[in-house]
Design an enzyme around this catalytic site. Structure first.
Site, PDB file in Angstrom:
ATOM      1  N   ASP A 135       0.849  -1.192   0.000  1.00  0.00           N
ATOM      2  CA  ASP A 135       0.000   0.000   0.000  1.00  0.00           C
ATOM      3  C   ASP A 135       0.880   1.236   0.000  1.00  0.00           C
ATOM      4  O   ASP A 135       1.715   1.411   0.885  1.00  0.00           O
ATOM      5  CB  ASP A 135      -0.934  -0.008   1.222  1.00  0.00           C
ATOM      6  CG  ASP A 135      -2.084   0.982   1.046  1.00  0.00           C
ATOM      7  OD1 ASP A 135      -2.334   1.422  -0.099  1.00  0.00           O
ATOM      8  OD2 ASP A 135      -2.722   1.331   2.057  1.00  0.00           O
ATOM      9  N   HIS A 142      -3.629  14.123   0.764  1.00  0.00           N
ATOM     10  CA  HIS A 142      -3.902  13.236   1.902  1.00  0.00           C
ATOM     11  C   HIS A 142      -2.747  13.279   2.909  1.00  0.00           C
ATOM     12  O   HIS A 142      -2.966  13.432   4.112  1.00  0.00           O
ATOM     13  CB  HIS A 142      -4.126  11.797   1.413  1.00  0.00           C
ATOM     14  CG  HIS A 142      -4.228  10.791   2.511  1.00  0.00           C
ATOM     15  ND1 HIS A 142      -5.298  10.746   3.387  1.00  0.00           N
ATOM     16  CD2 HIS A 142      -3.384   9.799   2.909  1.00  0.00           C
ATOM     17  CE1 HIS A 142      -5.107   9.761   4.260  1.00  0.00           C
ATOM     18  NE2 HIS A 142      -3.954   9.169   3.991  1.00  0.00           N
ATOM     19  N   ARG A 151       0.806  16.043  13.227  1.00  0.00           N
ATOM     20  CA  ARG A 151       2.073  16.682  13.589  1.00  0.00           C
ATOM     21  C   ARG A 151       1.872  18.185  13.520  1.00  0.00           C
ATOM     22  O   ARG A 151       1.205  18.752  14.362  1.00  0.00           O
ATOM     23  CB  ARG A 151       3.199  16.181  12.686  1.00  0.00           C
ATOM     24  CG  ARG A 151       3.576  14.735  12.990  1.00  0.00           C
ATOM     25  CD  ARG A 151       4.749  14.272  12.158  1.00  0.00           C
ATOM     26  NE  ARG A 151       4.509  14.358  10.731  1.00  0.00           N
ATOM     27  CZ  ARG A 151       3.859  13.416  10.023  1.00  0.00           C
ATOM     28  NH1 ARG A 151       3.399  12.342  10.621  1.00  0.00           N
ATOM     29  NH2 ARG A 151       3.670  13.561   8.744  1.00  0.00           N
ATOM     30  N   GLU A 208     -10.761   4.147   3.400  1.00  0.00           N
ATOM     31  CA  GLU A 208      -9.803   4.920   2.614  1.00  0.00           C
ATOM     32  C   GLU A 208     -10.121   4.674   1.148  1.00  0.00           C
ATOM     33  O   GLU A 208     -10.147   3.532   0.694  1.00  0.00           O
ATOM     34  CB  GLU A 208      -8.357   4.494   2.934  1.00  0.00           C
ATOM     35  CG  GLU A 208      -7.923   4.967   4.320  1.00  0.00           C
ATOM     36  CD  GLU A 208      -6.438   4.765   4.604  1.00  0.00           C
ATOM     37  OE1 GLU A 208      -5.816   3.887   3.973  1.00  0.00           O
ATOM     38  OE2 GLU A 208      -5.914   5.493   5.470  1.00  0.00           O
ATOM     39  N   GLU A 210      -9.258   4.280  -2.370  1.00  0.00           N
ATOM     40  CA  GLU A 210      -8.023   3.997  -3.096  1.00  0.00           C
ATOM     41  C   GLU A 210      -8.350   3.278  -4.401  1.00  0.00           C
ATOM     42  O   GLU A 210      -9.459   2.783  -4.601  1.00  0.00           O
ATOM     43  CB  GLU A 210      -7.094   3.078  -2.281  1.00  0.00           C
ATOM     44  CG  GLU A 210      -6.708   3.643  -0.925  1.00  0.00           C
ATOM     45  CD  GLU A 210      -5.476   2.985  -0.314  1.00  0.00           C
ATOM     46  OE1 GLU A 210      -4.665   2.400  -1.078  1.00  0.00           O
ATOM     47  OE2 GLU A 210      -5.327   3.053   0.918  1.00  0.00           O
ATOM     48  N   ASP A 242      -9.435   0.603   1.732  1.00  0.00           N
ATOM     49  CA  ASP A 242      -8.462   0.135   2.722  1.00  0.00           C
ATOM     50  C   ASP A 242      -8.985   0.507   4.116  1.00  0.00           C
ATOM     51  O   ASP A 242      -8.586   1.511   4.702  1.00  0.00           O
ATOM     52  CB  ASP A 242      -7.102   0.795   2.442  1.00  0.00           C
ATOM     53  CG  ASP A 242      -6.023   0.306   3.379  1.00  0.00           C
ATOM     54  OD1 ASP A 242      -6.130  -0.833   3.859  1.00  0.00           O
ATOM     55  OD2 ASP A 242      -5.057   1.064   3.622  1.00  0.00           O
ATOM     56  N   ARG A 246      -8.707   3.937  13.094  1.00  0.00           N
ATOM     57  CA  ARG A 246      -7.781   5.042  13.387  1.00  0.00           C
ATOM     58  C   ARG A 246      -7.239   5.008  14.807  1.00  0.00           C
ATOM     59  O   ARG A 246      -6.111   5.439  15.059  1.00  0.00           O
ATOM     60  CB  ARG A 246      -8.486   6.390  13.157  1.00  0.00           C
ATOM     61  CG  ARG A 246      -8.979   6.611  11.749  1.00  0.00           C
ATOM     62  CD  ARG A 246      -7.846   6.615  10.755  1.00  0.00           C
ATOM     63  NE  ARG A 246      -8.335   6.791   9.398  1.00  0.00           N
ATOM     64  CZ  ARG A 246      -7.618   6.516   8.320  1.00  0.00           C
ATOM     65  NH1 ARG A 246      -6.383   6.043   8.431  1.00  0.00           N
ATOM     66  NH2 ARG A 246      -8.123   6.695   7.127  1.00  0.00           N
ATOM     67  N   GLN A 249      -4.613   2.345  14.936  1.00  0.00           N
ATOM     68  CA  GLN A 249      -3.497   2.813  14.113  1.00  0.00           C
ATOM     69  C   GLN A 249      -2.636   3.838  14.863  1.00  0.00           C
ATOM     70  O   GLN A 249      -1.416   3.769  14.869  1.00  0.00           O
ATOM     71  CB  GLN A 249      -4.062   3.433  12.827  1.00  0.00           C
ATOM     72  CG  GLN A 249      -3.022   3.890  11.816  1.00  0.00           C
ATOM     73  CD  GLN A 249      -3.667   4.598  10.612  1.00  0.00           C
ATOM     74  OE1 GLN A 249      -4.886   4.597  10.446  1.00  0.00           O
ATOM     75  NE2 GLN A 249      -2.844   5.201   9.779  1.00  0.00           N
ATOM     76  N   TYR A 253       1.339   2.668  15.468  1.00  0.00           N
ATOM     77  CA  TYR A 253       2.079   2.842  14.210  1.00  0.00           C
ATOM     78  C   TYR A 253       3.545   3.272  14.341  1.00  0.00           C
ATOM     79  O   TYR A 253       4.306   3.168  13.375  1.00  0.00           O
ATOM     80  CB  TYR A 253       1.312   3.768  13.264  1.00  0.00           C
ATOM     81  CG  TYR A 253       1.601   5.242  13.369  1.00  0.00           C
ATOM     82  CD1 TYR A 253       2.407   5.872  12.413  1.00  0.00           C
ATOM     83  CD2 TYR A 253       1.066   6.004  14.391  1.00  0.00           C
ATOM     84  CE1 TYR A 253       2.661   7.233  12.498  1.00  0.00           C
ATOM     85  CE2 TYR A 253       1.315   7.351  14.480  1.00  0.00           C
ATOM     86  CZ  TYR A 253       2.111   7.964  13.536  1.00  0.00           C
ATOM     87  OH  TYR A 253       2.365   9.300  13.616  1.00  0.00           O
ATOM     88  N   LYS A 262      -5.020  -1.858  10.108  1.00  0.00           N
ATOM     89  CA  LYS A 262      -5.309  -1.950   8.677  1.00  0.00           C
ATOM     90  C   LYS A 262      -5.575  -3.388   8.225  1.00  0.00           C
ATOM     91  O   LYS A 262      -6.231  -3.600   7.213  1.00  0.00           O
ATOM     92  CB  LYS A 262      -4.076  -1.466   7.881  1.00  0.00           C
ATOM     93  CG  LYS A 262      -3.662  -0.051   8.158  1.00  0.00           C
ATOM     94  CD  LYS A 262      -4.442   0.910   7.312  1.00  0.00           C
ATOM     95  CE  LYS A 262      -3.880   2.311   7.439  1.00  0.00           C
ATOM     96  NZ  LYS A 262      -4.601   3.248   6.595  1.00  0.00           N
ATOM     97  N   THR A 266      -9.580  -5.445   3.721  1.00  0.00           N
ATOM     98  CA  THR A 266      -9.406  -4.520   2.598  1.00  0.00           C
ATOM     99  C   THR A 266     -10.350  -5.015   1.512  1.00  0.00           C
ATOM    100  O   THR A 266     -10.323  -6.202   1.178  1.00  0.00           O
ATOM    101  CB  THR A 266      -7.952  -4.563   2.067  1.00  0.00           C
ATOM    102  OG1 THR A 266      -7.054  -4.317   3.162  1.00  0.00           O
ATOM    103  CG2 THR A 266      -7.719  -3.518   0.992  1.00  0.00           C
ATOM    104  N   THR A 358      -4.686   6.539   0.040  1.00  0.00           N
ATOM    105  CA  THR A 358      -5.922   7.320   0.052  1.00  0.00           C
ATOM    106  C   THR A 358      -5.840   8.460  -0.953  1.00  0.00           C
ATOM    107  O   THR A 358      -4.852   9.197  -0.987  1.00  0.00           O
ATOM    108  CB  THR A 358      -6.154   7.909   1.452  1.00  0.00           C
ATOM    109  OG1 THR A 358      -6.067   6.844   2.386  1.00  0.00           O
ATOM    110  CG2 THR A 358      -7.504   8.585   1.555  1.00  0.00           C
ATOM    111  N   GLU A 372     -10.282  12.755   7.328  1.00  0.00           N
ATOM    112  CA  GLU A 372     -10.096  14.079   6.718  1.00  0.00           C
ATOM    113  C   GLU A 372     -11.438  14.809   6.532  1.00  0.00           C
ATOM    114  O   GLU A 372     -11.531  16.002   6.772  1.00  0.00           O
ATOM    115  CB  GLU A 372      -9.412  13.934   5.355  1.00  0.00           C
ATOM    116  CG  GLU A 372      -8.013  13.380   5.424  1.00  0.00           C
ATOM    117  CD  GLU A 372      -7.552  12.843   4.086  1.00  0.00           C
ATOM    118  OE1 GLU A 372      -7.771  11.642   3.816  1.00  0.00           O
ATOM    119  OE2 GLU A 372      -6.988  13.625   3.295  1.00  0.00           O
TER     120      GLU A 372
HETATM  121 CA    CA Z   1      -4.136   2.988   2.786  1.00  0.00          CA
END
Ligand code: CA
Length: 426
Positions: A135, A142, A151, A208, A210, A242, A246, A249, A253, A262, A266, A358, A372
């Site tokens: 992926d 995104h 961040r 997501e 994709e 996908d 969250r 994740q 992560y 994840k 899928t 995404t 988002e």
């Molecule tokens: Ca993805």
């Protein structure tokens, strides 16, 4: 060899609605189960599924070098291994067989009854056996959105992002075909303000938007694929959701990237639309500044103009359109992704799947995830039934649809959908 199947003036003797994703110019490949419980490789024109194994048995592919059982399979892997020339010959032949001017099958009722099914009489299956799944993370909008949220907006992109298509190795075993129900995952999360992690069903389940491409056997281990050759090894593309938890994740992560947030599911659409069919919709990708290193340098039209619409359908309610985005928004192209994937000598195999990441655009309606669209739950999405969504609830069905359209023809992917079931009690 000319792609005669793409002739926009061609019409089929099968009935095709003018808004269909599957005119005779599409001719995608998939695998389905017939009403007689037979699994076969097939294609689709309008709302008809066509059994390619039966067509082959009746001699309609005469002159094309194919093994007798090439379409009598439960995956497309062997056919994909046959390579681009064969894909092209078969697509051209199918276009010819179903062309309104060709009486051969049209006027042969017995053959028609064996070969043609209505779509609601068949069950679509996963089209390929997927060995490896990568992926990518190739939408700049995104990556900027996520980087800003987690961040800081000044340093939203990591320093590598503009120099290489960032990706990770996903889990192939949990890739399912559209229509398969998706179980809400359970796992560890660290709620904000908590001192130790808690265990339970994910509270922040997301989609997501994709697309993914599928390869054939290409390079030997240790050899890379030059960018200019990459498209010879890409069979086609599908829509992909996908699914992402969250909260799982966010906690797991660092430092190695996505894992259980994840890998629970899928979803992909069942019909693989070939790159040949997408050829008329090639378009320029975004300008790349700074210029990528020479092994990633690409000239000309590197992207495809594919509109993707995503809706949420609550249980027993009508659906609400929540996102409209476009594949051409992606910063890194499929050629750059495959060239990068193999530059270290990593070998690709038939049936491998490569997600785009995404796909978000600049404006808010074009964001490709609830993360988002609701800006991490701060601005809930209003639904047509009067409810609101921050993330996906149990009983919701997420439906993605994608298509290309010009003045002459529409080539679509159909639907990629999945309904969320409640978590197993932990
Ligand atoms: Ca993805």
């Amino acid at each position: 060899m000319k792609i005669t199947a793409n002739n926009p003036n061609r019409k089929s003797w099968l009935d095709v609605n003018k808004n269909s994703d599957f005119p005779i110019q599409n001719i995608p490949f998939g695998v389905f189960l017939t009403r007689d419980d037979i699994t076969t490789i097939g294609t689709r024109i309008g709302d008809y599924a066509i059994d390619l194994a039966a067509l082959h048995q009746l001699g309609y592919f005469e002159g094309i070098p194919l093994t007798d059982d090439i379409f009598m399979q439960d995956t497309l892997n062997d056919f994909i291994t046959d390579g681009r020339m064969t894909w092209r010959l078969v697509r051209n032949r199918i276009a010819d067989i179903f062309d309104e001017t060709n009486p051969k099958l049209r006027d042969q009722e017995k053959h028609r009854d064996t070969v043609i099914f209505e779509m609601d009489q068949v069950e679509m299956l996963l089209p390929v056996q997927i060995g490896d799944y990568t992926d990518f993370y190739s939408s700049k909008d995104h990556a900027m959105n996520v980087g800003s949220m987690f961040r800081d907006p000044e340093n939203a992109l990591f320093p590598n992002w503009l120099h290489l298509p960032v990706g990770y190795h996903g889990r192939a075993s949990s890739i399912v075909v559209s229509g398969t129900k998706v179980r809400r995952p359970v796992g560890q999360t660290m709620p904000s303000g908590a001192e130790s992690p808690v265990f339970g069903p994910s509270k922040l389940l997301d989609f997501e938007v994709e697309m993914a491409f599928i390869t054939t056997d290409a390079n030997k281990l240790g050899k890379s694929i030059p960018l200019s050759d990459t498209r010879d090894y890409i069979f086609g593309m599908v829509l992909m959701n996908d699914w992402s938890a969250r909260d799982l994740q966010k906690w797991e992560y660092v430092p190695l990237g996505p894992f259980l947030g994840k890998s629970f599911a899928t979803t992909i659409s069942p019909w693989i639309v070939t790159l040949d069919a997408l050829e008329p919709f090639k378009t320029k990708g975004p300008d790349q500044v700074p210029a990528p290193l020479p092994y990633l340098a690409e000239e000309g039209d590197s992207s495809y103009d594919i509109q993707i619409e995503t809706s949420i359908k609550p249980k027993k309610e009508e659906e609400t359109l929540v996102s409209v985005t476009n594949f051409k928004n992606l910063y890194w192209s499929i050629s750059q992704q495959l060239a990068h994937q193999t530059v270290n000598g990593c070998n690709v195999r038939t049936g491998d799947l490569y997600g785009s990441g995404t796909i978000s655009g600049k404006d808010k309606k074009s964001f490709g995830s609830m993360l988002e669209l609701t800006w991490a739950g701060k601005n809930p999405v209003k639904m047509n039934d009067g409810t609101e969504r921050k993330f996906i609830q149990n009983g919701d069905t997420v439906i993605m649809r994608g298509f290309c359209q010009n003045n002459e023809v529409r080539i679509g992917f159909g639907e990629c959908k999945g309904k969320v079931k409640k978590a197993y009690a932990p």
